[in-house]
Design a protein around this motif. Sequence first.
Motif, PDB file in Angstrom:
ATOM      1  N   ILE A  88       1.022  -1.162   0.015  1.00 45.28           N
ATOM      2  CA  ILE A  88       0.146  -0.128  -0.224  1.00 45.28           C
ATOM      3  C   ILE A  88       0.714   1.093   0.067  1.00 45.28           C
ATOM      4  O   ILE A  88       1.720   1.348   1.026  1.00 45.28           O
ATOM      5  N   PHE A  89       0.511   1.977  -0.886  1.00 39.83           N
ATOM      6  CA  PHE A  89       1.540   3.450  -1.201  1.00 39.83           C
ATOM      7  C   PHE A  89       0.624   4.360  -0.671  1.00 39.83           C
ATOM      8  O   PHE A  89      -0.411   4.726  -1.183  1.00 39.83           O
ATOM      9  N   SER A  90       1.305   5.163   0.419  1.00 39.20           N
ATOM     10  CA  SER A  90       0.430   6.399   0.819  1.00 39.20           C
ATOM     11  C   SER A  90       1.341   6.985   1.710  1.00 39.20           C
ATOM     12  O   SER A  90       2.328   6.658   2.359  1.00 39.20           O
ATOM     13  N   VAL A 118       5.744   7.364   0.288  1.00 39.33           N
ATOM     14  CA  VAL A 118       5.894   8.303  -0.934  1.00 39.33           C
ATOM     15  C   VAL A 118       6.333   9.689  -0.400  1.00 39.33           C
ATOM     16  O   VAL A 118       5.915   9.920   0.396  1.00 39.33           O
ATOM     17  N   ASN A 119       6.900  10.232  -1.421  1.00 41.41           N
ATOM     18  CA  ASN A 119       7.417  11.582  -1.262  1.00 41.41           C
ATOM     19  C   ASN A 119       6.468  12.646  -1.756  1.00 41.41           C
ATOM     20  O   ASN A 119       6.060  13.543  -1.267  1.00 41.41           O
ATOM     21  N   GLU A 120       6.223  12.354  -3.066  1.00 43.35           N
ATOM     22  CA  GLU A 120       5.263  13.077  -3.759  1.00 43.35           C
ATOM     23  C   GLU A 120       4.157  12.287  -4.375  1.00 43.35           C
ATOM     24  O   GLU A 120       4.710  11.221  -4.841  1.00 43.35           O
ATOM     25  N   GLN A 121       2.942  12.722  -4.653  1.00 42.80           N
ATOM     26  CA  GLN A 121       1.904  11.944  -5.460  1.00 42.80           C
ATOM     27  C   GLN A 121       1.338  13.022  -6.383  1.00 42.80           C
ATOM     28  O   GLN A 121       1.003  14.338  -6.096  1.00 42.80           O
ATOM     29  N   GLU A 167      -4.644   7.888  -0.783  1.00 41.47           N
ATOM     30  CA  GLU A 167      -4.545   9.304  -0.330  1.00 41.47           C
ATOM     31  C   GLU A 167      -5.594   9.916   0.416  1.00 41.47           C
ATOM     32  O   GLU A 167      -6.715  10.325  -0.223  1.00 41.47           O
ATOM     33  N   ASN A 168      -5.704   9.779   1.868  1.00 42.43           N
ATOM     34  CA  ASN A 168      -6.618   9.800   2.685  1.00 42.43           C
ATOM     35  C   ASN A 168      -7.287  11.519   2.546  1.00 42.43           C
ATOM     36  O   ASN A 168      -8.684  11.663   2.517  1.00 42.43           O
ATOM     37  N   LYS A 169      -6.490  12.217   2.167  1.00 37.95           N
ATOM     38  CA  LYS A 169      -6.745  13.696   2.357  1.00 37.95           C
ATOM     39  C   LYS A 169      -7.532  14.040   0.894  1.00 37.95           C
ATOM     40  O   LYS A 169      -8.339  14.990   0.865  1.00 37.95           O
TER      41      LYS A 169
END
Length: 386
Positions: free
Chosen positions: A216-218, A224-227, A342-344
């Motif tokens: 899971i990437f989050s 992760v540094n940037e998305q 990405e919860n936000k």
Amino acid sequence: MSMELRVFDKAIEPLGAIDELASLIWRMKYFDVGTFSLLAPITDNNSKLLIEGNIIVKHDGKKEVTDAAGGIWRRAAQITYVHITKDENGLEQIEAQGKMLSWWLNKRCISPQIVETDTNQNLINSMIQKNCGSAATAKRQFPQFTILEQADMGGSSVEYANEVYAKLGDEVKARAQAGKLGYDILINEREKKYGFYLYKGNDLTAKNNDGNTPCIFSRDFDNVNEQEYTASIENCGNFIYVQGAADENGNQPVTTVDGEGAAGLELVEVFCEATDIARKYQSGETEVTIPLDTYIEMLKTRGAAELENYGETINFVSTINTNSNLRFKEDFDLGDRITCKENKWGIQIDARITEVTETYQKGAEEIEATFGDSLPTLVDQIRKVR
């Protein structure tokens, strides 16, 4: 992690290693041909090695493909472009660019035409064997070439006929996308061989049923540094009309493929002309007429492949924290299906890793992964219009 670029000629004879590398961008793709670009100072060594046609192999200590006999197979690229510059301060540099070795597949047109009923995996292997592998004529065989052993990747059989004299690479790509398979041509430096590598990524999604450890990437997990997230329905289509070649009476069959069962405003119709799929083909000295019901299934196979180009584009690009709990080629790899969260933004998707770009500069490594669809380039868009 240290990284070294080794250089070989096309016969896989070692020539040396690049020294004083300024930067490297190494971009691998699951459904397509990867690329690389590098900058290096002009030295006697670099000038001798960075010549168009030479083969670049990256050694960085990461896990590689291993065969049953313990042989190690690595991704490699061929230099296709060299540019030498000198700036106002007198700094001289060599820029080299190139493509991963699967670009060689488009050195062949498919001949004779392939008319078969089989899985996408077997169709791809058949294309390779007959056009650049051991079943091709001696003139057309790739030297020092083999097909690497594969697991059974499943999938249902399809009625298939390629466009007459279609590019081998284009057809392999289309069948790979239809079967959700990845491919490349790898190199075995010790054995001095090239190997066609066909594979299917693992399911590492949060709710996978294969017993795999979820990936899971989050930003919540600091991996992760940037998305960057993109979603688009601008080029969508979910119902396709496919028109075939005329029979002896001039009648052209038309069939349809309904991708989603949509109706009303959700129904988006598109058209595909498939007159290149001939009604007859040569089998040795015999001309064979394809039965109409079989021909219709071939048109449906083409239509389903075309619909792959008309889906909703969902794209997550993330710069991976290389010091996090998830490591490239250890915990995840190109082609694996993972979960992006990405919860936000209120977004969570399960998507395949379709591209991985490794950038090396000033002694540091950065890894950028594309989850989901690769955004179309201008060239891709032009091809689609045509």
